[in-house]
Motif scaffolding. Sequence first.
Motif, mmCIF file in Angstrom:
data_model
loop_
_atom_site.group_PDB
_atom_site.id
_atom_site.type_symbol
_atom_site.label_atom_id
_atom_site.label_comp_id
_atom_site.label_asym_id
_atom_site.label_seq_id
_atom_site.Cartn_x
_atom_site.Cartn_y
_atom_site.Cartn_z
ATOM 1 N N VAL A 117 -22.489 49.308 63.755
ATOM 2 C CA VAL A 117 -23.369 48.129 63.772
ATOM 3 C C VAL A 117 -24.784 48.495 63.307
ATOM 4 C CG1 VAL A 117 -24.332 46.324 65.264
ATOM 5 C CG2 VAL A 117 -22.027 47.160 65.671
ATOM 6 N N GLY A 118 -25.249 49.690 63.666
ATOM 7 C CA GLY A 118 -26.600 50.133 63.276
ATOM 8 C C GLY A 118 -26.743 50.202 61.765
ATOM 9 N N MET A 119 -25.702 50.705 61.111
ATOM 10 C CA MET A 119 -25.748 50.805 59.646
ATOM 11 C C MET A 119 -25.723 49.418 59.012
ATOM 12 S SD MET A 119 -26.120 53.875 58.941
ATOM 13 C CE MET A 119 -25.821 54.053 57.236
ATOM 14 N N LYS A 120 -25.027 48.501 59.665
ATOM 15 C CA LYS A 120 -24.974 47.141 59.109
ATOM 16 C C LYS A 120 -26.372 46.510 59.173
ATOM 17 C CE LYS A 120 -22.095 43.127 58.810
ATOM 18 N NZ LYS A 120 -20.961 42.390 59.311
ATOM 19 N N LYS A 121 -27.103 46.811 60.233
ATOM 20 C CA LYS A 121 -28.458 46.280 60.366
ATOM 21 C C LYS A 121 -29.342 46.837 59.227
ATOM 22 C CE LYS A 121 -32.055 45.864 63.860
ATOM 23 N NZ LYS A 121 -33.038 46.910 63.555
ATOM 24 N N THR A 122 -29.209 48.145 58.990
ATOM 25 C CA THR A 122 -29.981 48.772 57.903
ATOM 26 C C THR A 122 -29.614 48.145 56.558
ATOM 27 O OG1 THR A 122 -29.937 50.828 59.145
ATOM 28 C CG2 THR A 122 -30.539 50.997 56.825
ATOM 29 N N LEU A 123 -28.314 47.972 56.344
ATOM 30 C CA LEU A 123 -27.869 47.373 55.082
ATOM 31 C C LEU A 123 -28.410 45.947 54.931
ATOM 32 C CD1 LEU A 123 -24.237 48.643 54.583
ATOM 33 C CD2 LEU A 123 -25.832 48.248 52.735
ATOM 34 N N LYS A 124 -28.416 45.209 56.032
ATOM 35 C CA LYS A 124 -28.928 43.829 55.982
ATOM 36 C C LYS A 124 -30.401 43.817 55.585
ATOM 37 C CE LYS A 124 -26.240 40.670 58.688
ATOM 38 N NZ LYS A 124 -25.855 40.177 59.964
ATOM 39 N N GLU A 125 -31.161 44.747 56.143
ATOM 40 C CA GLU A 125 -32.593 44.818 55.805
ATOM 41 C C GLU A 125 -32.766 45.132 54.311
ATOM 42 O OE1 GLU A 125 -33.789 46.403 60.232
ATOM 43 O OE2 GLU A 125 -34.010 47.766 58.532
ATOM 44 N N ASP A 126 -31.954 46.062 53.824
ATOM 45 C CA ASP A 126 -32.047 46.418 52.399
ATOM 46 C C ASP A 126 -31.629 45.247 51.507
ATOM 47 O OD1 ASP A 126 -32.980 48.881 53.075
ATOM 48 O OD2 ASP A 126 -31.113 49.959 52.671
ATOM 49 N N PHE A 127 -30.584 44.527 51.913
ATOM 50 C CA PHE A 127 -30.164 43.366 51.133
ATOM 51 C C PHE A 127 -31.275 42.314 51.097
ATOM 52 C CE2 PHE A 127 -25.788 42.908 49.490
ATOM 53 C CZ PHE A 127 -25.352 44.198 49.698
ATOM 54 N N GLY A 128 -32.011 42.227 52.184
ATOM 55 C CA GLY A 128 -33.134 41.289 52.238
ATOM 56 C C GLY A 128 -34.155 41.573 51.153
ATOM 57 N N LYS A 129 -34.317 42.854 50.811
ATOM 58 C CA LYS A 129 -35.306 43.218 49.778
ATOM 59 C C LYS A 129 -34.879 42.726 48.395
ATOM 60 C CE LYS A 129 -36.612 47.387 52.188
ATOM 61 N NZ LYS A 129 -36.372 48.819 52.284
ATOM 62 N N ILE A 130 -33.575 42.696 48.173
ATOM 63 C CA ILE A 130 -33.075 42.299 46.842
ATOM 64 C C ILE A 130 -33.576 40.909 46.482
ATOM 65 C CG2 ILE A 130 -31.020 41.834 45.462
ATOM 66 C CD1 ILE A 130 -29.437 43.556 47.396
ATOM 67 N N THR A 131 -33.457 40.004 47.449
ATOM 68 C CA THR A 131 -33.771 38.604 47.142
ATOM 69 C C THR A 131 -35.271 38.406 46.881
ATOM 70 O OG1 THR A 131 -33.687 38.235 49.511
ATOM 71 C CG2 THR A 131 -31.795 37.509 48.253
ATOM 72 N N ASN A 132 -36.107 39.349 47.318
ATOM 73 C CA ASN A 132 -37.542 39.239 47.032
ATOM 74 C C ASN A 132 -37.806 39.213 45.527
ATOM 75 O OD1 ASN A 132 -38.115 39.359 49.684
ATOM 76 N ND2 ASN A 132 -38.569 41.544 49.735
ATOM 77 N N PHE A 133 -36.869 39.786 44.770
ATOM 78 C CA PHE A 133 -37.088 39.882 43.319
ATOM 79 C C PHE A 133 -36.452 38.728 42.551
ATOM 80 C CE2 PHE A 133 -37.293 44.193 44.972
ATOM 81 C CZ PHE A 133 -38.571 44.534 44.553
ATOM 82 N N LEU A 134 -35.764 37.853 43.285
ATOM 83 C CA LEU A 134 -35.135 36.716 42.605
ATOM 84 C C LEU A 134 -36.008 35.481 42.782
ATOM 85 C CD1 LEU A 134 -31.435 37.182 43.737
ATOM 86 C CD2 LEU A 134 -32.482 37.891 41.590
ATOM 87 N N VAL A 135 -36.941 35.316 41.873
ATOM 88 C CA VAL A 135 -37.864 34.180 42.013
ATOM 89 C C VAL A 135 -37.288 32.969 41.305
ATOM 90 C CG1 VAL A 135 -40.269 33.514 41.905
ATOM 91 C CG2 VAL A 135 -39.653 35.912 41.809
ATOM 92 N N TYR B 174 -26.787 51.822 50.853
ATOM 93 C CA TYR B 174 -25.621 52.468 51.449
ATOM 94 C C TYR B 174 -24.362 51.752 50.963
ATOM 95 C CZ TYR B 174 -28.052 55.257 55.020
ATOM 96 O OH TYR B 174 -28.807 56.176 55.678
ATOM 97 N N HIS B 175 -23.260 52.485 50.927
ATOM 98 C CA HIS B 175 -21.982 51.861 50.622
ATOM 99 C C HIS B 175 -21.572 51.002 51.829
ATOM 100 C CE1 HIS B 175 -17.792 51.307 49.629
ATOM 101 N NE2 HIS B 175 -18.065 51.759 48.410
ATOM 102 N N PRO B 176 -21.105 49.736 51.616
ATOM 103 C CA PRO B 176 -20.744 48.884 52.755
ATOM 104 C C PRO B 176 -19.712 49.525 53.691
ATOM 105 C CG PRO B 176 -20.718 47.623 50.717
ATOM 106 C CD PRO B 176 -20.962 49.041 50.325
ATOM 107 N N ALA B 177 -18.906 50.460 53.185
ATOM 108 C CA ALA B 177 -17.890 51.101 54.039
ATOM 109 C C ALA B 177 -18.521 51.798 55.241
ATOM 110 C CB ALA B 177 -17.070 52.100 53.222
ATOM 111 N N VAL B 178 -19.774 52.243 55.110
ATOM 112 C CA VAL B 178 -20.402 52.962 56.231
ATOM 113 C C VAL B 178 -20.648 52.027 57.421
ATOM 114 C CG1 VAL B 178 -21.588 54.656 54.727
ATOM 115 C CG2 VAL B 178 -22.817 52.613 55.512
ATOM 116 N N ALA B 179 -20.638 50.722 57.158
ATOM 117 C CA ALA B 179 -20.957 49.775 58.228
ATOM 118 C C ALA B 179 -19.714 49.144 58.850
ATOM 119 C CB ALA B 179 -21.874 48.685 57.693
ATOM 120 N N VAL B 180 -18.526 49.590 58.408
ATOM 121 C CA VAL B 180 -17.302 48.965 58.923
ATOM 122 C C VAL B 180 -17.218 49.120 60.446
ATOM 123 C CG1 VAL B 180 -14.773 49.085 58.912
ATOM 124 C CG2 VAL B 180 -16.027 49.165 56.749
ATOM 125 N N TYR B 181 -17.534 50.306 60.954
ATOM 126 C CA TYR B 181 -17.470 50.526 62.414
ATOM 127 C C TYR B 181 -18.833 50.861 63.004
ATOM 128 C CZ TYR B 181 -12.523 50.855 61.344
ATOM 129 O OH TYR B 181 -11.261 50.583 60.892
#
Length: 195
Positions: free
Chosen positions: A177-195, A168-175
């Motif tokens: 909180v639920g979208m920010k939680k979703t974005l945080k979970e997705d960001f968590g997946k990114i780091t799984n690939f950085l070994v 999601y575009h970060p702008a969707v989470a400005v107001y």
Amino acid sequence: MHHLAKELRLKDIEKEVKICKRCALYATKKNSVAGNGNPNARIMLIGEAPGYNEDARGEPFVGAAGKVLDDLLSSVNLHRHEIYITNVVKCRPPKNRNPSKEEIKACSYFLYRQIEAIKPEIICTLGNFATNFIFERYKIKKEGRISKVHGSVHEVKEASGVKIIPLYHPAVAVYNVGMKKTLKEDFGKITNFLV
Ligand code: SF4
């Protein structure tokens, strides 16, 4: 490619963007926004186009959406100096309208060269617009809008195995909180690939 060579290539692109008149957006922008970050970045983030604040400052993702982005990055122990951030289109479309097909085509010349210089392992597309553009570029079939495909991982073997992750575009989470939680979970997946 050596770090310095990458840096020089990105600087050249930035200089070209500054004086670019490849499409009509040059006439209405205050500042072009080529992008910024680490030339050696393993992760590249791609948004749609500069908005009001980005146009005023000549930097990507400043203002409220930029603050959300910084929070998301720090939630996975990343910082802007480790990644590279840019947009599909480098000059702000008037009143934040969607960029036209012609503008996208003209400006993709720079984005392709930035990807080629950085050679990221992961490209995160921010929002529907950038996702559509990058999916088309890498011939990935899009199974619905960003609400459906966010957080999915698409490895492109023909392009050195780069992984495309739509978010999601970060702008969707400005107001929202639920979208920010979703974005945080997705960001968590990114780091799984950085070994
Ligand atoms: Fe050039 Fe891109 Fe700006 Fe159009 S949007 S003038 S192609 S830098």
